[in-house]
Design a protein around this motif. Structure first.
Motif, PDB file in Angstrom:
ATOM      1  N   GLU A  87       0.828  -1.214   0.000  1.00  0.00           N
ATOM      2  CA  GLU A  87       0.000   0.000   0.000  1.00  0.00           C
ATOM      3  C   GLU A  87       0.855   1.253   0.000  1.00  0.00           C
ATOM      4  OE1 GLU A  87      -3.461   0.365   2.406  1.00  0.00           O
ATOM      5  OE2 GLU A  87      -3.969  -1.746   2.177  1.00  0.00           O
ATOM      6  N   LEU A  88       2.054   1.201   0.574  1.00  0.00           N
ATOM      7  CA  LEU A  88       2.959   2.342   0.477  1.00  0.00           C
ATOM      8  C   LEU A  88       3.432   2.545  -0.960  1.00  0.00           C
ATOM      9  CD1 LEU A  88       5.179   2.314   3.674  1.00  0.00           C
ATOM     10  CD2 LEU A  88       3.746   4.171   2.835  1.00  0.00           C
ATOM     11  N   VAL A  89       3.563   1.463  -1.711  1.00  0.00           N
ATOM     12  CA  VAL A  89       3.933   1.597  -3.123  1.00  0.00           C
ATOM     13  C   VAL A  89       2.836   2.357  -3.874  1.00  0.00           C
ATOM     14  CG1 VAL A  89       4.411   0.334  -5.266  1.00  0.00           C
ATOM     15  CG2 VAL A  89       5.496  -0.371  -3.130  1.00  0.00           C
ATOM     16  N   ASP A  90       1.581   2.179  -3.473  1.00  0.00           N
ATOM     17  CA  ASP A  90       0.505   2.981  -4.071  1.00  0.00           C
ATOM     18  C   ASP A  90       0.803   4.468  -3.896  1.00  0.00           C
ATOM     19  OD1 ASP A  90      -0.742   0.560  -4.589  1.00  0.00           O
ATOM     20  OD2 ASP A  90      -2.271   0.809  -3.023  1.00  0.00           O
ATOM     21  N   LEU A  91       1.257   4.846  -2.711  1.00  0.00           N
ATOM     22  CA  LEU A  91       1.636   6.233  -2.448  1.00  0.00           C
ATOM     23  C   LEU A  91       2.789   6.657  -3.351  1.00  0.00           C
ATOM     24  CD1 LEU A  91       1.641   8.828  -0.638  1.00  0.00           C
ATOM     25  CD2 LEU A  91       3.169   7.591   0.877  1.00  0.00           C
ATOM     26  N   LEU A  92       3.763   5.778  -3.526  1.00  0.00           N
ATOM     27  CA  LEU A  92       4.886   6.087  -4.407  1.00  0.00           C
ATOM     28  C   LEU A  92       4.435   6.261  -5.851  1.00  0.00           C
ATOM     29  CD1 LEU A  92       7.653   3.715  -2.994  1.00  0.00           C
ATOM     30  CD2 LEU A  92       7.165   6.094  -2.390  1.00  0.00           C
ATOM     31  N   MET A  93       3.395   5.526  -6.262  1.00  0.00           N
ATOM     32  CA  MET A  93       2.865   5.682  -7.621  1.00  0.00           C
ATOM     33  C   MET A  93       2.234   7.064  -7.798  1.00  0.00           C
ATOM     34  SD  MET A  93       1.393   1.845  -8.279  1.00  0.00           S
ATOM     35  CE  MET A  93       0.653   2.253  -9.839  1.00  0.00           C
ATOM     36  N   VAL A  94       1.612   7.595  -6.757  1.00  0.00           N
ATOM     37  CA  VAL A  94       1.081   8.958  -6.819  1.00  0.00           C
ATOM     38  C   VAL A  94       2.239   9.950  -6.925  1.00  0.00           C
ATOM     39  CG1 VAL A  94      -0.214  10.732  -5.553  1.00  0.00           C
ATOM     40  CG2 VAL A  94      -1.060   8.382  -5.612  1.00  0.00           C
ATOM     41  N   MET A  95       3.309   9.721  -6.155  1.00  0.00           N
ATOM     42  CA  MET A  95       4.487  10.579  -6.249  1.00  0.00           C
ATOM     43  C   MET A  95       5.093  10.509  -7.648  1.00  0.00           C
ATOM     44  SD  MET A  95       6.292   9.848  -2.546  1.00  0.00           S
ATOM     45  CE  MET A  95       7.752  10.800  -2.933  1.00  0.00           C
ATOM     46  N   THR A  96       5.100   9.310  -8.223  1.00  0.00           N
ATOM     47  CA  THR A  96       5.624   9.133  -9.575  1.00  0.00           C
ATOM     48  C   THR A  96       4.820   9.949 -10.580  1.00  0.00           C
ATOM     49  OG1 THR A  96       6.419   6.916  -9.062  1.00  0.00           O
ATOM     50  CG2 THR A  96       6.067   7.424 -11.387  1.00  0.00           C
ATOM     51  N   ALA A  97       3.494   9.918 -10.458  1.00  0.00           N
ATOM     52  CA  ALA A  97       2.649  10.688 -11.382  1.00  0.00           C
ATOM     53  C   ALA A  97       2.962  12.178 -11.278  1.00  0.00           C
ATOM     54  CB  ALA A  97       1.169  10.421 -11.085  1.00  0.00           C
ATOM     55  N   TRP A  98       3.171  12.671 -10.063  1.00  0.00           N
ATOM     56  CA  TRP A  98       3.515  14.081  -9.884  1.00  0.00           C
ATOM     57  C   TRP A  98       4.877  14.375 -10.524  1.00  0.00           C
ATOM     58  CZ3 TRP A  98       7.407  16.927  -7.680  1.00  0.00           C
ATOM     59  CH2 TRP A  98       7.153  18.283  -7.496  1.00  0.00           C
ATOM     60  N   GLY A  99       5.855  13.515 -10.256  1.00  0.00           N
ATOM     61  CA  GLY A  99       7.183  13.703 -10.833  1.00  0.00           C
ATOM     62  C   GLY A  99       7.173  13.628 -12.347  1.00  0.00           C
ATOM     63  N   ASP A 100       6.363  12.710 -12.905  1.00  0.00           N
ATOM     64  CA  ASP A 100       6.251  12.605 -14.360  1.00  0.00           C
ATOM     65  C   ASP A 100       5.669  13.882 -14.945  1.00  0.00           C
ATOM     66  OD1 ASP A 100       7.238  10.018 -14.186  1.00  0.00           O
ATOM     67  OD2 ASP A 100       5.307   9.058 -14.593  1.00  0.00           O
ATOM     68  N   LYS A 101       4.670  14.445 -14.285  1.00  0.00           N
ATOM     69  CA  LYS A 101       4.009  15.647 -14.796  1.00  0.00           C
ATOM     70  C   LYS A 101       4.905  16.882 -14.699  1.00  0.00           C
ATOM     71  CE  LYS A 101      -0.067  18.578 -14.292  1.00  0.00           C
ATOM     72  NZ  LYS A 101      -1.388  18.704 -13.680  1.00  0.00           N
ATOM     73  N   TRP A 102       5.562  17.052 -13.557  1.00  0.00           N
ATOM     74  CA  TRP A 102       6.256  18.310 -13.295  1.00  0.00           C
ATOM     75  C   TRP A 102       7.766  18.256 -13.473  1.00  0.00           C
ATOM     76  CZ3 TRP A 102       3.244  22.351 -13.231  1.00  0.00           C
ATOM     77  CH2 TRP A 102       1.909  22.209 -12.862  1.00  0.00           C
ATOM     78  N   LEU A 103       8.382  17.076 -13.498  1.00  0.00           N
ATOM     79  CA  LEU A 103       9.844  17.010 -13.479  1.00  0.00           C
ATOM     80  C   LEU A 103      10.466  16.150 -14.577  1.00  0.00           C
ATOM     81  CD1 LEU A 103      10.223  16.529  -9.609  1.00  0.00           C
ATOM     82  CD2 LEU A 103      10.378  18.682 -10.899  1.00  0.00           C
TER      83      LEU A 103
END
Length: 150
Positions: A87-103
């Motif tokens: 379930e923490l990896v789910d959180l990391l996937m949200v972080m990944t989406a943010w990083g993909d969009k902005w960085l």
């Protein structure tokens, strides 16, 4: 260096940061998730010192996020996500989406996710569990919950 303990704060973000709030832990979880599961493999992939990796893995095991499984007669272990860790990896996937969009820049995202259910390449999309509509920061009102500080 002594870490600040956030586990007793009446804040779910602080409590989560107490588990994975320093830079190495999310990267270790990422590695374990993608199948890099042995100490030497994780160390080589991240370029992390043995001392720091040992401390981080011990903390993640103590928190119930990863588990050790012996793989030979010597004290050597594979590390695997627990349900709590997945379930923490789910959180990391949200972080990944943010990083993909902005960085990610012009090169684009370094990793793509293929959804098992439909076979398509996709990304995490936060939705309300009740109505299915998008759920983002400006779509909600934070209210005190039953565990809020007095």
């Amino acid at each position: 260096m002594q870490r600040t303990n956030f586990s007793e704060m009446a804040c779910s973000i602080a409590r989560t940061l107490d588990v994975i709030g320093e830079p190495w832990s999310p990267l270790i979880l990422r590695d374990v998730y993608v199948g890099i599961s042995r100490f030497e493999q994780i160390q080589a992939d991240l370029g992390i010192s043995r001392k720091v990796l040992t401390e981080r893995l011990n903390h993640l095991v103590d928190q119930g996020v990863v588990e050790r499984r012996p793989y030979d007669n010597r004290p050597r272990y594979d590390y695997h996500l627990t349900a709590k860790g997945a379930e923490l990896v789910d959180l990391l996937m949200v972080m990944t989406a943010w990083g993909d969009k902005w960085l990610a820049g012009e090169a684009g995202p370094p990793v793509l996710y293929r959804h098992h259910a439909c076979g398509e390449i996709s990304h995490v999309d936060l939705r309300c569990a009740h109505c299915g509509e998008p759920m983002h920061a400006y779509d909600v009102d934070p209210l005190p919950g039953p565990g809020s500080a007095a």
